[in-house]
Design an enzyme around this catalytic site. Structure first.
Site, PDB file in Angstrom:
ATOM      1  N   ARG A  83      53.934  12.681  18.087  1.00  0.00           N
ATOM      2  CA  ARG A  83      53.193  11.596  18.734  1.00  0.00           C
ATOM      3  C   ARG A  83      52.413  10.836  17.659  1.00  0.00           C
ATOM      4  NH1 ARG A  83      51.922  12.023  24.371  1.00  0.00           N
ATOM      5  NH2 ARG A  83      50.363  10.469  23.841  1.00  0.00           N
ATOM      6  N   HIS A 141      56.328   6.195  32.903  1.00  0.00           N
ATOM      7  CA  HIS A 141      55.246   7.121  33.257  1.00  0.00           C
ATOM      8  C   HIS A 141      54.401   6.547  34.379  1.00  0.00           C
ATOM      9  CE1 HIS A 141      56.231   7.849  29.028  1.00  0.00           C
ATOM     10  NE2 HIS A 141      56.069   9.108  29.345  1.00  0.00           N
ATOM     11  N   LYS A 184      63.925   8.860  30.752  1.00  0.00           N
ATOM     12  CA  LYS A 184      62.828   9.811  31.000  1.00  0.00           C
ATOM     13  C   LYS A 184      61.901   9.240  32.075  1.00  0.00           C
ATOM     14  CE  LYS A 184      58.742  12.003  29.058  1.00  0.00           C
ATOM     15  NZ  LYS A 184      57.731  11.979  27.993  1.00  0.00           N
ATOM     16  N   SER A 212      50.023  17.716  25.921  1.00  0.00           N
ATOM     17  CA  SER A 212      49.982  16.259  25.760  1.00  0.00           C
ATOM     18  C   SER A 212      50.124  15.555  27.107  1.00  0.00           C
ATOM     19  CB  SER A 212      51.084  15.803  24.797  1.00  0.00           C
ATOM     20  OG  SER A 212      52.348  16.143  25.307  1.00  0.00           O
ATOM     21  N   LYS A 236      48.051  32.944  53.800  1.00  0.00           N
ATOM     22  CA  LYS A 236      48.647  34.169  54.355  1.00  0.00           C
ATOM     23  C   LYS A 236      48.738  34.142  55.879  1.00  0.00           C
ATOM     24  CE  LYS A 236      47.532  37.523  50.784  1.00  0.00           C
ATOM     25  NZ  LYS A 236      46.848  38.760  50.435  1.00  0.00           N
ATOM     26  N   ASP A 252      50.840  44.222  51.751  1.00  0.00           N
ATOM     27  CA  ASP A 252      49.463  44.564  51.376  1.00  0.00           C
ATOM     28  C   ASP A 252      49.011  45.871  52.020  1.00  0.00           C
ATOM     29  OD1 ASP A 252      48.562  42.669  49.586  1.00  0.00           O
ATOM     30  OD2 ASP A 252      48.040  41.231  51.152  1.00  0.00           O
ATOM     31  N   THR A 271      30.489  36.257  57.354  1.00  0.00           N
ATOM     32  CA  THR A 271      30.557  35.609  58.666  1.00  0.00           C
ATOM     33  C   THR A 271      30.829  36.708  59.684  1.00  0.00           C
ATOM     34  OG1 THR A 271      31.559  33.724  57.537  1.00  0.00           O
ATOM     35  CG2 THR A 271      31.671  33.720  59.946  1.00  0.00           C
ATOM     36  N   ALA A 275      39.456  45.286  46.203  1.00  0.00           N
ATOM     37  CA  ALA A 275      40.699  44.499  46.258  1.00  0.00           C
ATOM     38  C   ALA A 275      40.814  43.588  45.043  1.00  0.00           C
ATOM     39  CB  ALA A 275      40.730  43.669  47.530  1.00  0.00           C
ATOM     40  N   GLN A 321      57.271  43.831  47.127  1.00  0.00           N
ATOM     41  CA  GLN A 321      57.905  42.511  47.299  1.00  0.00           C
ATOM     42  C   GLN A 321      59.234  42.471  46.548  1.00  0.00           C
ATOM     43  OE1 GLN A 321      54.804  39.870  45.712  1.00  0.00           O
ATOM     44  NE2 GLN A 321      54.147  39.432  47.816  1.00  0.00           N
TER      45      GLN A 321
HETATM   46  P1  NAP Z   1      40.423  35.350  52.335  1.00  0.00           P
HETATM   47  O1  NAP Z   1      41.320  35.508  53.499  1.00  0.00           O
HETATM   48  O2  NAP Z   1      40.091  33.980  51.850  1.00  0.00           O
HETATM   49  O3  NAP Z   1      39.050  36.117  52.682  1.00  0.00           O
HETATM   50  C1  NAP Z   1      37.949  36.050  51.807  1.00  0.00           C
HETATM   51  C2  NAP Z   1      36.920  37.062  52.213  1.00  0.00           C
HETATM   52  O4  NAP Z   1      35.892  37.063  51.211  1.00  0.00           O
HETATM   53  C3  NAP Z   1      36.213  36.739  53.536  1.00  0.00           C
HETATM   54  O5  NAP Z   1      35.828  37.924  54.157  1.00  0.00           O
HETATM   55  C4  NAP Z   1      34.984  35.946  53.057  1.00  0.00           C
HETATM   56  O6  NAP Z   1      33.914  35.998  53.965  1.00  0.00           O
HETATM   57  C5  NAP Z   1      34.628  36.741  51.838  1.00  0.00           C
HETATM   58  N1  NAP Z   1      33.828  35.981  50.873  1.00  0.00           N
HETATM   59  C6  NAP Z   1      34.241  34.963  50.098  1.00  0.00           C
HETATM   60  N2  NAP Z   1      33.217  34.548  49.319  1.00  0.00           N
HETATM   61  C7  NAP Z   1      32.149  35.320  49.639  1.00  0.00           C
HETATM   62  C8  NAP Z   1      30.805  35.377  49.192  1.00  0.00           C
HETATM   63  N3  NAP Z   1      30.374  34.534  48.241  1.00  0.00           N
HETATM   64  N4  NAP Z   1      29.986  36.298  49.701  1.00  0.00           N
HETATM   65  C9  NAP Z   1      30.430  37.154  50.645  1.00  0.00           C
HETATM   66  N5  NAP Z   1      31.684  37.153  51.132  1.00  0.00           N
HETATM   67  C10 NAP Z   1      32.529  36.247  50.627  1.00  0.00           C
HETATM   68  O7  NAP Z   1      40.979  36.130  51.060  1.00  0.00           O
HETATM   69  P2  NAP Z   1      41.848  37.471  51.047  1.00  0.00           P
HETATM   70  O8  NAP Z   1      43.274  37.143  51.010  1.00  0.00           O
HETATM   71  O9  NAP Z   1      41.343  38.386  52.086  1.00  0.00           O
HETATM   72  O10 NAP Z   1      41.478  38.029  49.589  1.00  0.00           O
HETATM   73  C11 NAP Z   1      40.174  38.496  49.316  1.00  0.00           C
HETATM   74  C12 NAP Z   1      40.139  39.131  47.920  1.00  0.00           C
HETATM   75  O11 NAP Z   1      41.041  40.219  47.888  1.00  0.00           O
HETATM   76  C13 NAP Z   1      40.579  38.179  46.792  1.00  0.00           C
HETATM   77  O12 NAP Z   1      39.799  38.450  45.660  1.00  0.00           O
HETATM   78  C14 NAP Z   1      42.010  38.587  46.543  1.00  0.00           C
HETATM   79  O13 NAP Z   1      42.431  38.316  45.204  1.00  0.00           O
HETATM   80  C15 NAP Z   1      41.929  40.079  46.792  1.00  0.00           C
HETATM   81  N6  NAP Z   1      43.221  40.645  47.146  1.00  0.00           N
HETATM   82  C16 NAP Z   1      43.759  41.544  46.312  1.00  0.00           C
HETATM   83  C17 NAP Z   1      44.953  42.112  46.614  1.00  0.00           C
HETATM   84  C18 NAP Z   1      45.532  43.089  45.646  1.00  0.00           C
HETATM   85  O14 NAP Z   1      46.753  43.223  45.627  1.00  0.00           O
HETATM   86  N7  NAP Z   1      44.713  43.764  44.876  1.00  0.00           N
HETATM   87  C19 NAP Z   1      45.643  41.784  47.777  1.00  0.00           C
HETATM   88  C20 NAP Z   1      45.044  40.870  48.646  1.00  0.00           C
HETATM   89  C21 NAP Z   1      43.835  40.307  48.316  1.00  0.00           C
HETATM   90  P3  NAP Z   1      33.771  34.862  55.110  1.00  0.00           P
HETATM   91  O15 NAP Z   1      34.669  35.309  56.231  1.00  0.00           O
HETATM   92  O16 NAP Z   1      32.348  34.873  55.451  1.00  0.00           O
HETATM   93  O17 NAP Z   1      34.230  33.566  54.495  1.00  0.00           O
END
Ligand code: NAP
Length: 482
Positions: free
Chosen positions: A18, A103, A128, A190, A275, A311, A365, A425, A459
Site C-alpha cells: 500500500r 469499495h 475486486k 488494512s 439459544k 449443554d 432478575t 459456567a 457437538q
Molecule cells: P444468557 O442467557 O444471556 O443469561 C445471562 C445470565 O447472566 C442471566 O441470568 C443474567 O441475569 C445474568 N447476568 C448478566 N449480567 C449480570 C450481572 N452484571 N449481574 C448479575 N447477573 C448478570 O447467557 P447464557 O447463555 O446463560 O450464558 C451465561 C454464561 O455462561 C456466559 O458467560 C456463557 O459464556 C457461559 N456459558 C458457558 C458454557 C460452557 O460451555 N462453559 C455454556 C453455556 C454458557 P438477568 O436474567 O438478570 O439478565
C-alpha cells in the site's frame, strides 16, 4: 515494508504493497517503490489508495496515478486501480495485470452485477468488489455473487468488510475467489474485519478450502472473540476432515438461516443471544432442547433443521466427574444453589431437577428465576439472598466474572467458608475470581472450561458421527485463552 514482506509466513502467496501507507512526498514514495520492487520475495500487488476510497494518499491525483504506472513498469505483478480512477489512467497500456476495484465502506449495494460489469469492461484482469456487510445476509449475497462469477476471465475478488464479513474472507476459495486478504499481525488490518495470516492459514486452513469443504460455524452476537472456531477447527484438522468452522455474527437468526443454509452449511453452534429464539426455526428438537427451551447445536440434514442441547449433559458430566473424587454418592442428597436464569441456568435447572435434594435458583432478575423454578420444582430468590446460604454445590451460570470483567464475582466469600463444590459456567478466563476464591477456601472447583470442551465435543459427535479429539480441542482453547 521490505522487512514485513520478507517476514510473511510460508503459505502467503503474494503481498499487497500500500504505497499510500508510506510517509513522504512523491519522489520519496517513488524511490521506495523501486526498492520494494527490487527486494520483493513474492509476487506484488501495488495499491495507492486515495482518502476518498478509504486509503491514506493525500497528495495530488496526478502523482498517485503516476506511481501506479511506474509500479507497472517496475515489475509489479498486479496494480490495483479504483473503478472511480479509470478516467485518469488507461489500464490497457499498462504492462502488468490490472485489478479494477470497487469499495463501499458503508454498505453492500444491491447492484453488484452492474458494478462487476463496469469493472470488467474497464479492462480488468481481476474484478475486486469490497463492501461493508451491514448484516450477515450481505456476506451470503456476496458469496452467492462470487460463485456465479467464478469462471474467468476476469477473475473475481468479492469480499465483505466488518465482523459480519469474515466468512467471505475465509470462504473465498470455496466460492471461486482468486485472492483473499489477511493482515500480517493483530494490529495490521488494512480493512475492517480482516483477520491475520496466522489465523487464516493455521486455524482456518485457508489453503485447503475448496468447493467440497463442509461448512460449520457459530451463530452469535458478538462473534469475533468466540473460542468455538479454535476448538472445532482444531478437531477438523486433527481428524483430517475437509471442513471449516466460522464465526457468524448474527442479528436476525431467521434471515441468517434463510440466506446461509442455502450456501451449504452442515452444522452450527448457537450461543448468546440466540439459544432460545432459534428453537422456533427448527424442524425437530432433541429431548433436552425441547425441555430446556434452548438449543446450542444445529445439524442440517436432508433439508431439515435439527436442534440439540449438549449443554445439559456436558455440564452435568463435568460436575459429576469432579464429584467422584469427593462425594461418591454424587448429586443425591445435595442442596444446590444455581445462580443465573439465562440459557445456561435453564439447561442446568432441567438437568438437576429431580436429581438433588434441594434446588435454589438465584438471579438478578428474580422473576426469570421464579419462572424456571416453577417448572423445575425448585425455589427462587434474588442475588442478595445468597449471602446467608450454606449449599453443598454452587453453580454460577451468569456471565459475571467473564472477560473483560474478571474482577467480578456473583458469590460473597462468606458463602465459600463451609467449602461447597463450586462450578462456574464462565470459561474465559479458565479460572474466574469465583473459582480462585473457592480454591483458596479449600473447595473442589469445576471450571467452565471443562464444560465448554465437553459441550463442543458432543457437538462434534452430532455433526460428524465420530468421537471428538477432546485433548486436541482442549489444547486449542487453552492456547487461545493464553
Ligand atoms: P444468557 O442467557 O444471556 O443469561 C445471562 C445470565 O447472566 C442471566 O441470568 C443474567 O441475569 C445474568 N447476568 C448478566 N449480567 C449480570 C450481572 N452484571 N449481574 C448479575 N447477573 C448478570 O447467557 P447464557 O447463555 O446463560 O450464558 C451465561 C454464561 O455462561 C456466559 O458467560 C456463557 O459464556 C457461559 N456459558 C458457558 C458454557 C460452557 O460451555 N462453559 C455454556 C453455556 C454458557 P438477568 O436474567 O438478570 O439478565
Amino acid at each position: 515494508m521490505i522487512a514485513s514482506m520478507r517476514s510473511l509466513p510460508a503459505g502467503v502467496d503474494m503481498a499487497e504493497i500500500r504505497l499510500d501507507c508510506l510517509e513522504g512526498d512523491y519522489p520519496h514514495v517513488r524511490n521506495a517503490l523501486r526498492k520494494i520492487c527490487e527486494a520483493r520475495s513474492k509476487p506484488l500487488i501495488i495499491t495507492n489508495r486515495p482518502v476518498r476510497e478509504g486509503g491514506f494518499w493525500e497528495g495530488s491525483e496526478v502523482c498517485r496515478l503516476l506511481l501506479l504506472k511506474e509500479a507497472a513498469e517496475a515489475g509489479a505483478d498486479y496494480i490495483d486501480i479504483e473503478l472511480g480512477s479509470i478516467a485518469g489512467i488507461s489500464p490497457v497500456d499498462l504492462p502488468c495485470r490490472k485489478i479494477i476495484s470497487y469499495h463501499d465502506f458503508e454498505k453492500t449495494p444491491g447492484n453488484l452485477e452492474i458494478i462487476y460489469r463496469q469493472c470488467r469492461y474497464s479492462g480488468a484482469d481481476v474484478v475486486k468488489i469490497a463492501t461493508m456487510a451491514a448484516d450477515i445476509s450481505d456476506s451470503a449475497r456476496m458469496l452467492d455473487f462470487l460463485r456465479s462469477h467464478s469462471a474467468p476471465p476476469p477473475h473475481v475478488i468479492a469480499l465483505c468488510m466488518g465482523e459480519e464479513g469474515v466468512p467471505t474472507r475465509v470462504l473465498a476459495p470455496a466460492f471461486g475467489g482468486i485472492i483473499s486478504f489477511a493482515s500480517q499481525d493483530d494490529d495490521g488490518a488494512s480493512a475492517p474485519g480482516q483477520i491475520t495470516c496466522r489465523d487464516m492459514l493455521q486455524m482456518y486452513r485457508f489453503k485447503q478450502i475448496n468447493a467440497e469443504t463442509g461448512l460449520y460455524g457459530v451463530v452469535a452476537n458478538p462473534a469475533a472473540h468466540s473460542m468455538s472456531p479454535a476448538i472445532h477447527n482444531a478437531a477438523f484438522a486433527h481428524d483430517k476432515l475437509n471442513a471449516v468452522y466460522l464465526p457468524f455474527k448474527v442479528k436476525d437468526p431467521e434471515s441468517f438461516m434463510d440466506s446461509f443454509v442455502e450456501l451449504g452449511i452442515r452444522g452450527l453452534s448457537v450461543t448468546i443471544p440466540h439459544k432460545e429464539s432459534m428453537i422456533a426455526l427448527m424442524d425437530d428438537l432433541d429431548e433436552p432442547a425441547r425441555r430446556v427451551g434452548a438449543l446450542n447445536t444445529i445439524k442440517l440434514e436432508a433439508g431439515r433443521r435439527l436442534g440439540y442441547n449438549t449443554d445439559v449433559a456436558a455440564a452435568l458430566g463435568a460436575l459429576c466427574a469432579a464429584m467422584e473424587r469427593t462425594r461418591p454418592a454424587g448429586l443425591t442428597g445435595c442442596r444446590v444453589l444455581l445462580i443465573g436464569a439465562g440459557g445456561a441456568g435453564r439447561a442446568l435447572a432441567y438437568g438437576l431437577c429431580g436429581r438433588v435434594q434441594e434446588l435454589i435458583i438465584a438471579n438478578r432478575t428474580e422473576s426469570r428465576a421464579a419462572a424456571i423454578a416453577a417448572g423445575a420444582g425448585a425455589r427462587s430468590c434474588g442475588l442478595p439472598e445468597i449471602k446467608g446460604m450454606r449449599p453443598d454445590i454452587i453453580i454460577n451460570t451468569t456471565s459475571v466474572g467473564m472477560h473483560p470483567h474478571v474482577d467480578a464475582t456473583p458469590v460473597p466469600p462468606s458463602v465459600l467458608a463451609h467449602r461447597p463444590i463450586v462450578m462456574d459456567a464462565v470459561y474465559n478466563p479458565a479460572e474466574t475470581r469465583l473459582l480462585r476464591e473457592a480454591r483458596e477456601a479449600g473447595c473442589v472447583t469445576v471450571s467452565g472450561f471443562d464444560w465448554f470442551v465437553e459441550q463442543a465435543a458432543r457437538q462434534y459427535g452430532i455433526w460428524t458421527g465420530a468421537r471428538a479429539p477432546r485433548e486436541i480441542m482442549a489444547e486449542a482453547v487453552l492456547c487461545r485463552l493464553n
